[in-house]
Design an enzyme around this catalytic site. Structure first.
Site, PDB file in Angstrom:
ATOM      1  N   CYS A 292     -25.859  10.847  -1.640  1.00 17.80           N
ATOM      2  CA  CYS A 292     -27.107  10.373  -2.213  1.00 17.80           C
ATOM      3  C   CYS A 292     -27.826   9.545  -1.161  1.00 17.80           C
ATOM      4  CB  CYS A 292     -26.791   9.522  -3.438  1.00 17.80           C
ATOM      5  SG  CYS A 292     -28.130   8.442  -3.920  1.00 17.80           S
TER       6      CYS A 292
ATOM      7  N   CYS B  66     -29.962   3.120  -5.521  1.00 13.43           N
ATOM      8  CA  CYS B  66     -29.138   3.938  -6.421  1.00 13.43           C
ATOM      9  C   CYS B  66     -28.195   3.025  -7.204  1.00 13.43           C
ATOM     10  CB  CYS B  66     -28.328   4.960  -5.634  1.00 13.43           C
ATOM     11  SG  CYS B  66     -27.201   5.893  -6.686  1.00 13.43           S
TER      12      CYS B  66
ATOM     13  N   ASP C 169      11.074   5.202 -10.548  1.00  8.28           N
ATOM     14  CA  ASP C 169       9.771   4.589 -10.672  1.00  8.28           C
ATOM     15  C   ASP C 169       9.838   3.552 -11.784  1.00  8.28           C
ATOM     16  OD1 ASP C 169       7.269   4.297  -9.814  1.00  8.28           O
ATOM     17  OD2 ASP C 169       6.441   6.035 -10.853  1.00  8.28           O
TER      18      ASP C 169
ATOM     19  N   CYS D 162     -29.696   8.408  -9.603  1.00  5.94           N
ATOM     20  CA  CYS D 162     -31.010   7.843  -9.271  1.00  5.94           C
ATOM     21  C   CYS D 162     -32.049   8.911  -8.961  1.00  5.94           C
ATOM     22  CB  CYS D 162     -30.891   6.869  -8.097  1.00  5.94           C
ATOM     23  SG  CYS D 162     -30.497   7.666  -6.530  1.00  5.94           S
TER      24      CYS D 162
ATOM     25  N   SER E 131       5.012  -0.965   0.649  1.00  8.46           N
ATOM     26  CA  SER E 131       5.304   0.291  -0.030  1.00  8.46           C
ATOM     27  C   SER E 131       5.890   1.276   0.978  1.00  8.46           C
ATOM     28  CB  SER E 131       4.047   0.819  -0.699  1.00  8.46           C
ATOM     29  OG  SER E 131       3.060   0.977   0.273  1.00  8.46           O
TER      30      SER E 131
ATOM     31  N   LYS F 204      14.877   7.626  -5.916  1.00  8.11           N
ATOM     32  CA  LYS F 204      13.721   6.745  -6.116  1.00  8.11           C
ATOM     33  C   LYS F 204      13.327   6.705  -7.586  1.00  8.11           C
ATOM     34  CE  LYS F 204       9.176   5.699  -4.216  1.00  8.11           C
ATOM     35  NZ  LYS F 204       8.389   5.667  -5.442  1.00  8.11           N
TER      36      LYS F 204
ATOM     37  N   LYS G 158       9.208  13.009  -1.793  1.00 11.13           N
ATOM     38  CA  LYS G 158       8.911  13.255  -3.198  1.00 11.13           C
ATOM     39  C   LYS G 158       9.295  14.675  -3.597  1.00 11.13           C
ATOM     40  CE  LYS G 158       6.839   9.328  -4.217  1.00 11.13           C
ATOM     41  NZ  LYS G 158       5.498   9.281  -4.752  1.00 11.13           N
TER      42      LYS G 158
ATOM     43  N   TYR H  80      11.685 -40.014 -16.338  1.00  9.57           N
ATOM     44  CA  TYR H  80      11.556 -38.563 -16.480  1.00  9.57           C
ATOM     45  C   TYR H  80      12.328 -37.856 -15.358  1.00  9.57           C
ATOM     46  CZ  TYR H  80       9.252 -33.980 -16.562  1.00  9.57           C
ATOM     47  OH  TYR H  80       8.988 -32.630 -16.593  1.00  9.57           O
TER      48      TYR H  80
HETATM   49  S1  IVH Z   1      12.486   0.268  -0.499  1.00  8.32           S
HETATM   50  C1  IVH Z   1       9.986  -1.654   2.656  1.00  8.32           C
HETATM   51  N1  IVH Z   1      14.094   1.596  -2.047  1.00  8.32           N
HETATM   52  O1  IVH Z   1       9.151   2.566  -4.337  1.00  8.32           O
HETATM   53  C2  IVH Z   1      10.854  -1.056   1.629  1.00  8.32           C
HETATM   54  N2  IVH Z   1      11.858   1.272  -2.797  1.00  8.32           N
HETATM   55  O2  IVH Z   1       6.772   3.247  -2.708  1.00  8.32           O
HETATM   56  C3  IVH Z   1      10.142  -0.757   0.362  1.00  8.32           C
HETATM   57  N3  IVH Z   1      11.384   2.204  -5.014  1.00  8.32           N
HETATM   58  O3  IVH Z   1       7.544  -0.525  -4.338  1.00  8.32           O
HETATM   59  C4  IVH Z   1      10.953  -0.490  -0.803  1.00  8.32           C
HETATM   60  N4  IVH Z   1      13.409   3.006  -5.373  1.00  8.32           N
HETATM   61  O4  IVH Z   1       9.050   0.049  -6.302  1.00  8.32           O
HETATM   62  C5  IVH Z   1      12.846   1.123  -1.905  1.00  8.32           C
HETATM   63  N5  IVH Z   1      15.646   2.743  -3.306  1.00  8.32           N
HETATM   64  C6  IVH Z   1      14.425   2.263  -3.163  1.00  8.32           C
HETATM   65  C7  IVH Z   1      13.415   2.431  -4.153  1.00  8.32           C
HETATM   66  C8  IVH Z   1      12.134   1.921  -3.925  1.00  8.32           C
HETATM   67  C9  IVH Z   1      12.186   2.853  -5.872  1.00  8.32           C
HETATM   68  C10 IVH Z   1       9.979   1.899  -5.246  1.00  8.32           C
HETATM   69  C11 IVH Z   1       9.613   0.445  -5.083  1.00  8.32           C
HETATM   70  C12 IVH Z   1       8.557   0.384  -4.037  1.00  8.32           C
HETATM   71  C13 IVH Z   1       8.055   1.775  -4.038  1.00  8.32           C
HETATM   72  C14 IVH Z   1       7.524   2.114  -2.662  1.00  8.32           C
END
Ligand code: IVH
Length: 699
Positions: A439, A445, A132, A424, A94, A130, A327, A48
């Site tokens: 509470c 509870c 999503d 409760c 993140s 960015k 954002k 194998y």
């Molecule tokens: S950098 C430590 N670059 O955003 C670096 N993230 O809120 C972390 N995302 O989980 C990631 N575009 O899914 C990075 N140009 C970009 C991005 C990006 C989208 C998303 C990614 C990450 C989230 C963080």
């Protein structure tokens, strides 16, 4: 066997290689099934292995021919349930969010502070739209794609290699010289037009459409059948790196250039700005362009360009200090408030929630919004029946901003916040100076108990697969689980549960397996799972790191009940914890209604084992496990940088000197702490000695 040849891989033509790889895939899959599923192997392990090695050799010679069903990508038979787990070599974190120029200014000044840079030093940044989607981690070894995983909990995701191989944007081999090992991070996403077409197709077939492009991307990537993924219009932008075996660039923009050379797609709008001050106009520009982009973006990620600075800045909690997501302003909508529901949290807090006519905000259908607390409802004079303005920013919970008074129905009355717990009936009291009503029912509870159990089993805590809110409520109502320890004894009730309507053995056993799989719990998750007020993930980690083992932590919590005791002082001087959180923690174990918290904890510990926390990374460092105090002014680095480095090497940094302190780093103009160290016989070191201990180059 047909198609198998004895010719050296180098001597095969491409057509011959393709034919042989197909034959090998089929043959190896047949043996896998015989071995793993039928327990009837037809060939020896050695024979194998020969087949597998032949397959690997041909794939290495013809990387472009690697098949979707390549035996090299499968380990034995497919895992019984879901995807195999894949641990990231470096955690996937993140980003912190910014919503306006002031947030960005604060962020930049924290960077200057940390690195000790003057205002005059320009800070170049790369701006990246960015998107999503679903973030992924791609591992390349010797320039070959070997594995791809979803982000998961950041430490460990799901192995979706086979599905990723269906993406045209994914380079299977890196097209220019590459390091021996590199993790590339990026976003799998769907364009808006393709998303709409996919949904139309799904609906035409009577299937459930996706909520938004993000869900569509994540859902398509996690299909059990890669052939389904192959039909989905998934695209990929690369934007970051994880583990890497050698330096690939000096700057982030240089790294993006390497990504392009390797064959990745990099968002073409990614732009190098020569200073942070240019961020605001970039943000405005892309904001204006937003609607005409083929994909949805929710902001811009700004990353400090110099990689040596990124390295020094490192991470705090779950986010880097060197990047931020700015954002776009939140989207708003109006709808009618039908009711105000009161939810009870695990610490007893009564939280009002708006129940509204469904409305679309920022591409998502919203039915609920937070109303924060009684004061907020009164201040905005929100009444049932009112038309309300709601707002949703990024992934935060929608909020009610205010009321459209002209539309208030006749007879609407001011809202009266309940003074009893709706779950409760206990009194709900609001301590002086606090905005939250709680509470007083404690463990009597049911809502609080369910919330605590749900929190304990949740993903960030002990992470018990299959034990979500619905099942926690069910088992709690049936009297089977009242405390975390009961969860681990649930199997004693197997027969009872199987007697309930709709409970098949398979479904229950999946949950019981999920429970058994968590009999060893990392100490920080265990502490977080207890649901103590203000002990979130980050603080739980600090505590776990500080005390190292469950036994040491338990002992310290008991000793710390005495105000002024050494244990109490030590707890309060853990940097990041501080005296206020220390009080909260001690109260959790000391408060009468939690008298049995320790009993419950001991009962739990009879069922599970807490894994001690090993010092991170450089556990071989001379600083690992040491308690350090900095005093006076350091001249070659800032205090935040020194602290971050000490912690990265496994040391604890505290504020005050005691017998338990191992090292006091004495900077310029040090005062009483240095004297105290000398008096107690604690080792003191100079800044130069500290640099050597911590592995910095001599200054
Ligand atoms: S950098 C430590 N670059 O955003 C670096 N993230 O809120 C972390 N995302 O989980 C990631 N575009 O899914 C990075 N140009 C970009 C991005 C990006 C989208 C998303 C990614 C990450 C989230 C963080």
């Amino acid at each position: 066997m047909s198609g198998l040849r004895a010719i050296a891989p180098d001597a095969l033509t491409e057509a011959e290689a393709a034919e042989e790889l197909a034959a090998l895939a089929a043959e190896i899959a047949r043996h896998d099934a015989l071995y793993h599923q039928q327990d009837r192997p037809a060939i020896s392990d050695a024979a194998y292995d020969l087949l597998k090695r032949r397959n690997d050799a041909i794939e290495a010679r013809f990387p472009a021919l690697v098949r979707l069903d390549s035996p090299a990508r499968r380990v034995g038979a497919a895992p019984a349930r879901g995807f195999a787990k894949a641990r990231h070599r470096r955690p996937m974190l993140s980003l912190d969010n910014a919503f306006d120029a002031a947030d960005i200014a604060g962020f930049v000044s924290r960077i200057r502070n940390f690195l000790g840079l003057p205002e005059t030093e320009r800070l170049a940044v790369v701006a990246e739209p960015k998107i999503d989607g679903a973030s992924i981690n791609l591992t390349y070894e010797q320039g070959r794609f070997v594995r791809g995983a979803t982000r998961g909990d950041g430490a460990e995701g799901e192995d979706v290699t086979t599905n990723l191989l269906t993406l045209a944007d994914l380079p299977r081999t890196l097209q220019s010289p590459a390091p021996a090992l590199i993790e590339i991070r990026g976003e799998v996403y769907m364009e808006r037009g393709e998303f709409l077409a996919l949904n139309a197709g799904l609906e035409a077939e009577g299937e459930e459409p996706f909520m938004n492009p993000r869900n569509a991307a994540a859902g398509s990537l996690r299909q059990k059948d890669a052939a389904v993924t192959a039909t989905r219009p998934l695209r990929l932008f690369a934007y970051a790196m994880g583990e890497v075996s050698e330096k690939v660039a000096d700057t982030h923009h240089g790294f993006l250039d390497r990504l392009l050379a390797w064959g990745f797609h990099v968002n073409p709008r990614s732009t190098l700005l020569d200073d942070w001050s240019a961020a605001a106009s970039f943000q405005d520009g892309i904001g204006a362009e937003r609607a005409s982009l083929p994909y949805d973006i929710d902001g811009v990620v700004y990353k400090l360009d110099r990689l040596d600075w990124q390295e020094r800045l490192g991470f705090v909690g779950r986010a880097p200090r060197w990047a931020i997501a700015w954002k776009f302003p939140a989207e708003q909508a109006t709808t009618v408030l039908r009711d105000i529901e009161i939810q009870i949290g695990r610490t007893g807090a009564l939280t009002p929630r708006a129940v509204m006519d469904p409305v679309t905000v920022g591409g998502v259908v919203v039915r609920h919004a937070t109303l924060h607390n009684a004061d907020e409802i009164a201040r905005k004079d929100i009444r049932i029946g009112d038309t309300v303005i709601i707002q949703r920013a990024g992934d935060v919970i929608p909020q009610v901003l205010g009321v459209v008074l002209e539309k208030r129905p006749a007879g609407a009355v001011p809202y009266v916040f309940p003074d009893r717990c709706p779950a409760c009936g206990s009194h709900a009291v609001r301590p002086e100076g606090e905005v939250v009503r709680r509470c007083t029912g404690g463990l009597i509870c049911p809502a609080q108990v369910v919330e605590r159990l749900r929190h304990f089993a949740s993903r960030g805590a002990v992470d018990i697969e299959g034990l979500g809110e619905e099942n926690v409520i069910l088992f709690h109502e049936a009297g089977l689980i009242r405390s975390p320890a009961d969860i681990f004894r649930l199997k004693e009730h197997r027969a009872t549960i199987l007697g309930w309507k709709g409970w098949k053995a398979r479904k229950l056993d999946n949950i019981l397996d999920g429970i058994e799989a968590r009999r060893r719990i990392p100490l920080d998750r265990l502490i977080f799972g207890l649901g103590i007020r203000r002990i979130g993930e980050a603080n739980a980690k600090l505590l776990a790191r500080h005390y190292g083992s469950y036994a040491a932590w338990r002992e310290a919590m008991i000793a710390a009940r005495i105000i002024g005791s050494e244990a109490r002082e030590a707890l309060g001087s853990i940097i990041g914890i501080g005296p206020a959180i220390a009080d909260e923690l001690v109260e959790f174990f000391a408060e009468p209604r939690n008298l049995d918290a320790l009993d419950a904890l001991d009962a739990l510990m009879a069922e599970v084992t807490a894994e001690d926390v090993a010092a991170p990374e450089g556990s071989d460092s001379a600083l690992a496990g040491k308690t350090i105090v900095f005093t006076g002014t350091l001249e070659t680095m800032t205090r935040p940088e020194a602290k971050a480095r000490a912690e990265a090497l496994g040391a604890k940094v505290t504020d005050s000197v005691s017998k338990k302190t191992d090292i006091v780093v004495v900077g310029a103009d040090a005062g009483s702490k240095a004297d105290k160290a000398t008096a107690l016989g604690v080792r003191t070191v100079t800044e130069a000695e500290w640099r050597a201990l911590a592995g910095f180059a001599p200054s």
